[in-house]
Every structure is written in structure tokens, then in C-alpha cells.
Write an enzyme that holds these catalytic residues in place. Structure first.
Site, PDB file in Angstrom:
ATOM      1  N   GLU A  17       0.828  -1.214   0.000  1.00 37.27           N
ATOM      2  CA  GLU A  17       0.000   0.000   0.000  1.00 37.27           C
ATOM      3  C   GLU A  17       0.863   1.265   0.000  1.00 37.27           C
ATOM      4  OE1 GLU A  17      -0.360  -2.573   2.002  1.00 37.27           O
ATOM      5  OE2 GLU A  17      -2.461  -3.104   2.294  1.00 37.27           O
ATOM      6  N   LYS A 118      23.929   0.336   0.126  1.00 38.74           N
ATOM      7  CA  LYS A 118      23.398  -0.834   0.826  1.00 38.74           C
ATOM      8  C   LYS A 118      23.475  -0.703   2.341  1.00 38.74           C
ATOM      9  CE  LYS A 118      24.924  -4.799  -0.435  1.00 38.74           C
ATOM     10  NZ  LYS A 118      23.796  -5.752  -0.338  1.00 38.74           N
ATOM     11  N   ILE A 439      26.430  -5.351 -22.590  1.00 34.76           N
ATOM     12  CA  ILE A 439      26.443  -6.191 -21.383  1.00 34.76           C
ATOM     13  C   ILE A 439      25.344  -7.244 -21.387  1.00 34.76           C
ATOM     14  CG2 ILE A 439      26.467  -6.095 -18.849  1.00 34.76           C
ATOM     15  CD1 ILE A 439      28.910  -4.848 -20.265  1.00 34.76           C
ATOM     16  N   GLY A 440      24.409  -7.163 -22.309  1.00 34.64           N
ATOM     17  CA  GLY A 440      23.445  -8.254 -22.421  1.00 34.64           C
ATOM     18  C   GLY A 440      22.038  -7.808 -22.736  1.00 34.64           C
ATOM     19  N   GLU A 492      18.054 -10.352 -24.203  1.00 28.82           N
ATOM     20  CA  GLU A 492      17.386 -10.741 -22.943  1.00 28.82           C
ATOM     21  C   GLU A 492      15.917 -10.331 -22.856  1.00 28.82           C
ATOM     22  OE1 GLU A 492      19.754  -9.778 -19.447  1.00 28.82           O
ATOM     23  OE2 GLU A 492      21.619 -10.245 -20.489  1.00 28.82           O
ATOM     24  N   TRP A 569      20.743 -13.060  -4.186  1.00 25.46           N
ATOM     25  CA  TRP A 569      19.461 -12.406  -4.430  1.00 25.46           C
ATOM     26  C   TRP A 569      18.280 -13.355  -4.253  1.00 25.46           C
ATOM     27  CZ3 TRP A 569      21.242  -8.941  -9.167  1.00 25.46           C
ATOM     28  CH2 TRP A 569      22.081  -7.931  -8.655  1.00 25.46           C
ATOM     29  N   HIS A 702      22.927   4.607 -16.621  1.00 26.34           N
ATOM     30  CA  HIS A 702      21.877   5.062 -15.706  1.00 26.34           C
ATOM     31  C   HIS A 702      21.255   6.377 -16.175  1.00 26.34           C
ATOM     32  CE1 HIS A 702      24.589   2.475 -13.381  1.00 26.34           C
ATOM     33  NE2 HIS A 702      23.470   2.005 -12.908  1.00 26.34           N
TER      34      HIS A 702
HETATM   35  N1  GLN Z   1      23.328  -9.181 -18.421  1.00 31.75           N
HETATM   36  C1  GLN Z   1      22.610  -8.327 -17.535  1.00 31.75           C
HETATM   37  C2  GLN Z   1      21.999  -7.166 -18.317  1.00 31.75           C
HETATM   38  O1  GLN Z   1      22.582  -6.724 -19.226  1.00 31.75           O
HETATM   39  C3  GLN Z   1      23.496  -7.788 -16.458  1.00 31.75           C
HETATM   40  C4  GLN Z   1      22.736  -6.960 -15.458  1.00 31.75           C
HETATM   41  C5  GLN Z   1      23.516  -6.604 -14.209  1.00 31.75           C
HETATM   42  O2  GLN Z   1      24.683  -6.868 -14.101  1.00 31.75           O
HETATM   43  N2  GLN Z   1      22.900  -6.017 -13.250  1.00 31.75           N
HETATM   44  O3  GLN Z   1      20.955  -6.673 -17.989  1.00 31.75           O
HETATM   45 ZN    ZN Z   2      25.755  -4.492 -14.527  1.00 34.62          ZN
END
Ligand code: GLN
Ligand code: ZN
Length: 763
Positions: A17, A118, A439-440, A492, A569, A702
Site C-alpha cells: 500500500e 546498501k 552487457i546483455g 534478454e 538475491w 543510468h
Molecule cells: N546481463 C545483464 C543485463 O545486461 C546484467 C545486469 C547486471 O549486471 N545487473 O541486464
Molecule cells: Zn551491470
């Protein structure tokens, strides 16, 4: 009489909520009065739940509009200059501006948010207080006192919770001119005195002062400061319970038991071994609060075992013994009763925050009235649960055990050393100098999420869903070919989350529907549960990657999540070690790696985003963790031929202290986040003479801003000053799933141009 209490309850709400109200408020759909009403209802509901569960003392001050550390900063008047309202005291709008940043139209002439980081070794993130050299402290926020009155008005017996002065200073960062933040203590303590005085005036008997840094390696001046601070606070006219958690007191035990306060809370889940010494050393006129119910996990407490611990303290502490969860319940999901779809057996093994309160209460009752029928029934039930779990075939899979037993040292080693592998990989892959890759993930568009949702709800057939994903893959491959990237990825699209996607395909995992835990602000995560021995019944990614590779002559990189990240995680089991669980995950991923290789995939990336965050709080335990964590990674990665190139990816920028372990992982290529630190962090790699290849991120994913070619060339030049050119890769800082396509393409056009420019200049 022993007393039962809680250190804090999740504030997000059993149906999230608070998340919904916050987001509606930020969108302008709910006014401040409406938001405040939701907060008030949640607090009232949570106190009621805890009281009904049987707790004697209820927490106040665990509610926060965004984060408890931020709330505390406001209370102390630690509001950085850029957020200071023109006149008067801070408002809720100030609080949200500090948390989320402000545009020039909303507040403060536009200001960037405070940093998030964190909370100890949890997945909760707090807003880092900012201290200036001329920092002043002033009571500036009434929330705690208002909430105490609110609880009193509802007839509750409460114990306010505040962050202790040393922990608060420890968590903050100095800004501007350099100084020792411990120097701020003298100025800070009078405000604490004021807070305690105000609470006492409200009729509060006990206050809980959280000092989790008592579980860390503390420099001597910080230890000294503890004594000084609490000597000054000891005259406040109410009783003080100092709370430690997440880690044992160890060398700080003498300090903690000697503080001039009225009680001490310790985490017996994380550090049961400290009990005998505590019972011996803590003066018996003080309260000893024992955290015996795990606040960080979802499993039902073994009540008999907890009772044995409590009994060890009972004789000496008698009426001064308190029973509690190990830490605030902020870190566990709210209410198991919501999980209607879980089967009865699994459900009987679990306890969320509401159930944990009941466990604490029944343990208190077991001390006070051992013969009570409800106590006897609860103990019998707990015993039955433990027995059923211990024997369940759902947990114990002999095949997994046998495989683990059969692992030999060679399994976690590549066939040849890096130099030899590298030569073979070069011959096979034929990549240019400074190869470019990503990176993917590519943008997770609304269309992708809709297709996934429709498929989950049975509205989109498996064939149609596959086609929708194939079409995304085709698009991603086409874009990458046009861009001229050297090593491609499939994007992905089919993955909701880098852990859940794999967990759903492994045996041994279970999933809750409402098991949300606050991560930061309105963001929640729903970690999967590791219930039993883990294994992979069938390939998880091979068909997608094979399809993608079939669309192009370029090298297609296979994409997996590593064993350490999977573990960190998830909610882990408590009946076997984390190391064992990581090894089981490693074997499952190893199968996938080998299947990808057999399907003709020549580069495989195993992401370990959470590798560093697994580090124990105490340095002394780092080596042991890093040993098994690197071993698990290697077990996953090393079952391939020399020609197959293994990549890993980590998205953060503090490698100094773990660089040896990173090298020991022996990935052929590691891609990391570096753009925001201006390549500074490569210094660690240079100094260590990191032997393998590195892709330092050349732009920050980001931000939606498109990076300039010249900017990236400059970063690459800096990188080339530290790492030999032939071992450098060119890639963004992290995956692109949170970005939109136009900015992604624009950024990658420039990135490829930057790599080409440098190649031409250096050739
Ligand atoms: N392979 C993932 C991506 O590109 C890696 C994400 C990550 O390291 N947080 O989204
Ligand atoms: Zn990453």
C-alpha cells in the site's frame, strides 16, 4: 517475566500500500493528506497485527516515508544546503527531494538526490547522510514524536526506535573540505539528549537505540567515542536498549556490555556463539534482548532450538530477559497468510513478519508459562515441521548430492592457462583490436512486458509468445549489425529478472506471490526461495541463443547469471551452508554453459553482479567467503574448451579489496562499471597487474544522456594508459534494459565510432 518485543516491522504494507500511495503522490494523483492517511492506516494496522501476535512492546519509528536513515537525517536537521527550504523547517517535499532529486520546477532550484547505498549486508538501501565541515544539528522533524502519540492514543505500549549517534555518523559521508566525521559527535549529542528528553516527556519508558556498527571492525577512536557518547546520554530520563544486529559483537563485546545503558540486544541467528560470553559478562541488572527469530529470512523458527538458547540466559537474567527477532523485520516479507497458492507443506515451513512476531511472543510465553497448553502445542508443531523438512524428498535430492561429491579439483580449472586460451580464442574469434560489445540486455519495452504478461495469464499461446520474443531478437540483432558491434547479444527480452528467470527453470526453487521486501523508497523485490537441492532439469537459454546466433555471422554471446548472484538475491536455505548452495547452483549453470558451447556458442558471459556484496561484514571472514565464491564461479565456468571465451560482468566500482579474488575467477574477460569514476578504478587492475582482458564501461547507462564520441575516446585513452591495448574491450557500464531504443542506438553509434577512431589512431 520475560518480555517479547520487535525491533521493527515492514512498513511497505502486505499489499504494498505504501508503494502505491507514494507513487500516486509523486505522480500528483494523491495529495499529501491522502498520503499521510495511508501512512497512518498502515501504522495502525501494523501495531494491531503485532499486538495480536502477542508482542508486549511495539516499535515506533520503524515507519518511514522513504527510508529510516533519511527520516533520521531530517530529525537531526542534516539537510544539505541544496535542499534547504527558503524558510522554516523541512517538509515532506524536502524529504522526497533529498531522496529522489528535484527538478528546477519542483523544489530547491533543482538538486541531485542524495546517494543510495546498501544497508550493511542486506539488500535494503539507505540514503547516505551528507555532512559538511560546519555541520550543525538541530531537531527539525516531529514525525517520531507524533507517531508515539499516535500509538499511545491507540492504547499501545511502545518502544521508539532511533538510529544511534555512532552508527548514524558512520553511515554518512563528508562533503566539501575533508575532515574526520567523528568530530561532529560533540555537536550531535545534545540533539540526541533533546530527542530522549522529548520521548521521556511523552511517557516513554524504553527507547531502542540501533548501533549495528557494534558488529563491525571498528577503529579505536570509534570505540572510544562509544563510551564518551553513552556517558553523556546516560542521564536522559528513560531506559535505553542498545541494539546490535547482522553480526556478532566479537572484539566489541567488552565495550558493548560496559556501556552505561539499561539493555543490550544481540543477534543470535547470525552469531549464536556469543551467547555464553554475554550471559557471563553483561551485568545481570541490565536487560538482555536475544534475537533468536531470523529477521532476514523466510523460514519458520525452530522454537525448541531457540528456547534452548533463551534458557541459557534465563537463570541469570530472569525478569531482564527479552525475546526478539534477530533484527528489524523490515527485511522479511509481510504476511504468509496472503500466499493462498502455496501448497500446505511448503507453507508450513515458512514464517513472514506477522508469523515471526507470533514466534517471538510464544517463545516469551514459553519462558513465563512453560506448561501453558498453547506453548506446548506450538513447540510440538515446530518439532513436527522440523522433522518433516529434514526428511522431505523435496529438499534432499540424492542425485545432486552424488554429483557434488564427485566434483574433483580439475572441474574448477580451465584446461590451459590464460595465455594459451587467449591465443586459441583470438584465432577462433577473429576480433579487431578494442572489440565492441554490450552487457546483455536491450530495452525492455512495454510491448515486451505486455507479451510476457499475456503469456503468463494464458492469453498468449506459447508459440505466439516465442514468436514475439524472436521478433525482438531479430530486431536487436539487426540493430547491432547496423551499428557495427563486434560481439552481439540476443537482448534478454525473454527475461523478467536476471535471477528469477533462471530460478524459475531450476528444481529446488519456490516462489511467493506477495513476498515483497522493500529495497529502497517505493521499490520492492520479491526474492525467490531456495527450498531444496538445486538442479537443472533441462537447458534454460540454449534455444534463444541458438536462434539469435542463427541470424548472424558475427559472434553471439550467451548470457547467464552466476551462482553467487543467484544465491545472494534469493532467500537461502538455513539447513545447509551458503557455500553448498552456491556449488549446487554452479553445477546447474555449468550444465548450461556446456550446452551453449555444444550449440556452437563461442562466448559465454556469466554475470556476477552480487559478487562483491556477499562480502561478510567482518574482514576476518572475507578470505573464506572469497574462496568459496570464486570456486563456485569457476565450477560454473570451467567446463569448456580453451577456445570458448568466458566473460563475467560486475556493475560497481570498488575492486581494490577484492581484486585478487576477481583474478582468481579467471574469466577471460571481465566487463565492469567505470565511466562514472573516470577510469580511476582501473588503477586497482593495473597495480595488481590483472592478467586477463577487461572491458571498462565507457558510458553510464543510468542516464538517458547520449555520450559524446570524444568523451569516450578520452576515457579509452585513460584506460589504455593502465591496461595493455590488446587486452581492452569497449562496452557500456551495464545492461541497457532500463533505457529506450533511440538513446540506446545513439549512444552505441558513438561508442562504436570511438572504438574505430582509437583503432585508426593507434594502428
Ligand atoms: N546481463 C545483464 C543485463 O545486461 C546484467 C545486469 C547486471 O549486471 N545487473 O541486464
Ligand atoms: Zn551491470
Amino acid at each position: 517475566m520475560a518480555l517479547s518485543h520487535s525491533l521493527g516491522f515492514p512498513r511497505i504494507g502486505r499489499d504494498r500500500e505504501l508503494k502505491k500511495a507514494l507513487e500516486a503522490h509523486w505522480k500528483g494523483e494523491l495529495d499529501e493528506a491522502g498520503l499521510r492517511a495511508v501512512g497512518r492506516e498502515l501504522r495502525a494496522a501494523h501495531w494491531q497485527l503485532q499486538k495480536e501476535a502477542g508482542l508486549d512492546l511495539l516499535p515506533v519509528g520503524d515507519f518511514a516515508w522513504y527510508d529510516q536513515v533519511l527520516g533520521h537525517s531530517l530529525m537531526l536537521g542534516v539537510v544539505p544546503q541544496r535542499f534547504r527550504p527558503q524558510s522554516g523547517t523541512p517538509t515532506l517535499q524536502t524529504l522526497f527531494a533529498m531522496a529522489r532529486g528535484a527538478s528546477s520546477t519542483t523544489c530547491c532550484g533543482g538538486a541531485h538526490a542524495q546517494e543510495l547505498t546498501k544497508w550493511f549486508d542486506s539488500n535494503y538501501h539507505y540514503l547516505v547522510p551528507e555532512f559538511s565541515a560546519d555541520q550543525r544539528f538541530q531537531l527539525s522533524w516531529e514525525q517520531l514524536f507524533e507517531e508515539v502519540e499516535e500509538a499511545h492514543a491507540l492504547g499501545h505500549r511502545v518502544k521508539p526506535v532511533i538510529i544511534g549517534p555512532l552508527t548514524y555518523l558512520w553511515l554518512g559521508k563528508t562533503k566539501g573540505q575533508a575532515f574526520d566525521k567523528l568530530e561532529l559527535l560533540e555537536a550531535l549529542l545534545p540533539v540526541y539528549g533533546e530527542i530522549l528528553g522529548r520521548l521521556a516527556a511523552l511517557g516513554v519508558e524504553w527507547v531502542q537505540i540501533d548501533e549495528p556498527i557494534l558488529g563491525l571492525d571498528l577503529p579505536q577512536d570509534w570505540k572510544n567515542a562509544f563510551e564518551r557518547a553513552y556517558h553523556l546520554l546516560q542521564h536522559a530520563p528513560l531506559k535505553k536498549l542498545v541494539a546490535s544486529y547482522f553480526s556478532g559483537l566479537e572484539d566489541n563485546l567488552g565495550l558493548a556490555v560496559g556501556l552505561p545503558v539499561d539493555g543490550l540486544h544481540v543477534d543470535l541467528v547470525r552469531a549464536p556463539e556469543q551467547l555464553p560470553l554475554l550471559v557471563d559478562r553483561l551485568p545481570a541488572y541490565k536487560v538482555l534482548s536475544l534475537g533468536v527469530v531470523n529477521g532476514r529470512n523466510v523460514w519458520r523458527c525452530d522454537l525448541e532450538r531457540a528456547l534452548i538458547q533463551l534458557r541459557q540466559a534465563e537463570e541469570r537474567f530472569a525478569d531482564n530477559l527479552w525475546v526478539a527477532p534477530s533484527c528489524s523485520l523490515l527485511h522479511s516479507p509481510v504476511d504468509l497468510e496472503r500466499e493462498h497458492h502455496l501448497d500446505a507443506e511448503l507453507k508450513s515451513w515458512l514464517a513472514f513478519a506477522v508469523q515471526k512476531c507470533a514466534e517471538v511472543a510464544i517463545l516469551g510465553r514459553a519462558l513465563n508459562q512453560p506448561a501453558d497448553a498453547a506453548v506446548q502445542a506450538a513447540l510440538a508443531e515446530s518439532r513436527a515441521v522440523q522433522t518433516s523438512r529434514a526428511a522431505s524428498s523435496r529438499i534432499h535430492n540424492p542425485a545432486v548430492q552424488a554429483r557434488l561429491d564427485a566434483v574433483v579439483p580439475g572441474d574448477s580449472q580451465r584446461l590451459s592457462p590464460f595465455a594459451e586460451r587467449s591465443a586459441r580464442q583470438r584465432a577462433q574469434l577473429q576480433l579487431p583490436l578494442l572489440p565492441t560489445t554490450t552487457i546483455g540486455s536491450f530495452p525492455q519495452t512495454a510491448a515486451i512486458r505486455l507479451a510476457r504478461q499475456a503469456h503468463k495469464q494464458g492469453k498468449l499461446s506459447a508459440a505466439d509468445y516465442t514468436e514475439a520474443m524472436h521478433s525482438e531478437i531479430r530486431h536487436a540483432v539487426q540493430v547491432q549489425e547496423n551499428l557495427g558491434l563486434d560481439v552481439l547479444v540476443h537482448g534478454e527480452a525473454e527475461r523478467n529478472d536476471m535471477v528469477e528467470y533462471f530460478a524459475e527453470q531450476l528444481d529446488g526453487y519456490a516462489f511467493t506471490r506477495y513476498g515483497w521486501v522493500q529495497s529502497y523508497g517505493s521499490r520492492c523485490v520479491k526474492p525467490a526461495l531456495i527450498v531444496g537441492d538445486l538442479s537443472r532439469p533441462q537447458p534454460m537459454t540454449v534455444e534463444w541463443i541458438r536462434y539469435a546466433q542463427g541470424l548472424t555471422d558475427k559472434v553471439m554471446k550467451g548470457m547467464l547469471t552466476g551462482p553467487v548472484t543467484m544465491l545472494m538475491w534469493s532467500f537461502p536455505r538455513e539447513d545447509v551452508s551458503r557455500e553448498q548452495q552456491a556449488r549446487q547452483l554452479a553445477l546447474a549453470i555449468r550444465d548450461e554453459v556446456q550446452d551453449l558451447e555444444a550449440a556452437g556458442i563461442r562466448i559465454i558471459q556469466i554475470d556476477e553482479a552480487a559478487f562483491r556484496e556477499g562480502l561478510p561484514l567482518r574482514k576476518e571472514r572475507w578470505a573464506a567467503y572469497l574462496d568459496w565464491a570464486t570456486e563456485a564461479f569457476r565450477l560454473a565456468a570451467c567446463g569448456v574448451r580453451d577456445e570458448t571465451q568466458i566473460h563475467t560482468h560486475m556493475c560497481y566500482s570498488e575492486f581494490n579489496e577484492v581484486i585478487g579474488a576477481i583474478a582468481a575467477m579467471d574469466a577471460d574477460v571481465i566487463t565492469i562499471e567505470t565511466s562514472r569514476s573516470d577510469m580511476e578504478l582501473l588503477e586497482a587492475f593495473e597495480r595488481f597487474a590483472y592478467p586477463n582482458e577487461i572491458g571498462p564501461g565507457v558510458y553510464d547507462i543510468h542516464s538517458p544522456q547520449v555520450p559524446e564520441v570524444a568523451q569516450m575516446v578520452e576515457l579509452l585513452r585513460k584506460a589504455a594508459g593502465r591496461i595493455p591495448l590488446e587486452r581492452l574491450w569497449v562496452n557500456p557500464d551495464c545492461g541497457l534494459k532500463t533505457r529506450a531504443w533511440p538513446e540506446t542506438e545513439a549512444a552505441l553509434v558513438n561508442m562504436v565510432a570511438a572504438a574505430r577512431q582509437l583503432r585508426a589512431q593507434l594502428a
